[in-house]
Design a protein around this motif. Structure first.
Motif, PDB file in Angstrom:
ATOM      1  N   GLY A   1      29.994  -9.902  72.954  1.00  0.00           N
ATOM      2  CA  GLY A   1      31.381 -10.269  73.221  1.00  0.00           C
ATOM      3  C   GLY A   1      31.889 -11.401  72.358  1.00  0.00           C
ATOM      4  O   GLY A   1      33.086 -11.684  72.340  1.00  0.00           O
TER       5      GLY A   1
ATOM      6  N   SER B   1      32.089 -11.697  69.036  1.00  0.00           N
ATOM      7  CA  SER B   1      32.980 -11.249  67.966  1.00  0.00           C
ATOM      8  C   SER B   1      34.335 -10.822  68.522  1.00  0.00           C
ATOM      9  O   SER B   1      35.374 -11.085  67.914  1.00  0.00           O
ATOM     10  CB  SER B   1      32.337 -10.123  67.158  1.00  0.00           C
ATOM     11  OG  SER B   1      32.107  -9.005  67.986  1.00  0.00           O
ATOM     12  N   GLU B   2      34.330 -10.197  69.681  1.00  0.00           N
ATOM     13  CA  GLU B   2      35.584  -9.802  70.318  1.00  0.00           C
ATOM     14  C   GLU B   2      36.419 -11.032  70.670  1.00  0.00           C
ATOM     15  O   GLU B   2      37.634 -11.055  70.472  1.00  0.00           O
ATOM     16  CB  GLU B   2      35.285  -8.982  71.575  1.00  0.00           C
ATOM     17  CG  GLU B   2      36.505  -8.469  72.279  1.00  0.00           C
ATOM     18  CD  GLU B   2      36.155  -7.661  73.510  1.00  0.00           C
ATOM     19  OE1 GLU B   2      37.019  -7.598  74.397  1.00  0.00           O
ATOM     20  OE2 GLU B   2      35.049  -7.098  73.588  1.00  0.00           O
ATOM     21  N   THR B   3      35.764 -12.070  71.162  1.00  0.00           N
ATOM     22  CA  THR B   3      36.449 -13.307  71.503  1.00  0.00           C
ATOM     23  C   THR B   3      37.017 -13.974  70.259  1.00  0.00           C
ATOM     24  O   THR B   3      38.159 -14.436  70.263  1.00  0.00           O
ATOM     25  CB  THR B   3      35.487 -14.266  72.228  1.00  0.00           C
ATOM     26  OG1 THR B   3      34.982 -13.621  73.394  1.00  0.00           O
ATOM     27  CG2 THR B   3      36.183 -15.550  72.621  1.00  0.00           C
TER      28      THR B   3
ATOM     29  N   ASN C   1      37.866 -12.542  67.476  1.00  0.00           N
ATOM     30  CA  ASN C   1      39.003 -11.723  67.033  1.00  0.00           C
ATOM     31  C   ASN C   1      40.240 -11.998  67.876  1.00  0.00           C
ATOM     32  O   ASN C   1      41.356 -12.063  67.363  1.00  0.00           O
ATOM     33  CB  ASN C   1      38.665 -10.236  67.085  1.00  0.00           C
ATOM     34  CG  ASN C   1      37.725  -9.823  65.994  1.00  0.00           C
ATOM     35  OD1 ASN C   1      37.630 -10.469  64.954  1.00  0.00           O
ATOM     36  ND2 ASN C   1      37.001  -8.736  66.222  1.00  0.00           N
TER      37      ASN C   1
ATOM     38  N   THR D   1      30.342 -14.905  78.174  1.00  0.00           N
ATOM     39  CA  THR D   1      30.183 -13.666  77.426  1.00  0.00           C
ATOM     40  C   THR D   1      28.784 -13.623  76.841  1.00  0.00           C
ATOM     41  O   THR D   1      28.053 -14.613  76.859  1.00  0.00           O
ATOM     42  CB  THR D   1      31.249 -13.556  76.317  1.00  0.00           C
ATOM     43  OG1 THR D   1      31.147 -12.280  75.708  1.00  0.00           O
ATOM     44  CG2 THR D   1      31.093 -14.622  75.269  1.00  0.00           C
TER      45      THR D   1
END
Length: 72
Positions: free
Chosen positions: A42, A44-46, A48, A38
């Motif tokens: 990506g 922060s998305e991971t 989360n 990533t």
């Protein structure tokens, strides 16, 4: 018109070359371990996902446990 055609050809050849480099990079990675590639967006998305989903947290903890052996 010739210059435009040449520019378009160079653009397409550059795009094709970039795809070959990406494929070569992926083929150099061993298949024996899981990987999640990533970018910084990506991340922060991971994080989360790990926080909210039990399965992601479990996978992350198992991977961290395996890699902590090498970090210490």
């Amino acid at each position: 018109m010739k210059a435009l055609s040449l520019l378009i050809c160079l653009l397409f050849s550059g795009i094709l070359q970039a795809q070959e480099v990406k494929i070569a990079f992926q083929q150099q990675l061993p298949n024996s371990h899981p990987r999640y590639l990533t970018d910084s967006n990506g991340k922060s998305e991971t994080l989360n996902l790990i926080e909210k989903e039990d399965w992601a947290k479990d996978v992350f903890e198992k991977l961290k446990k395996r890699t902590d052996l090498y970090a210490n």
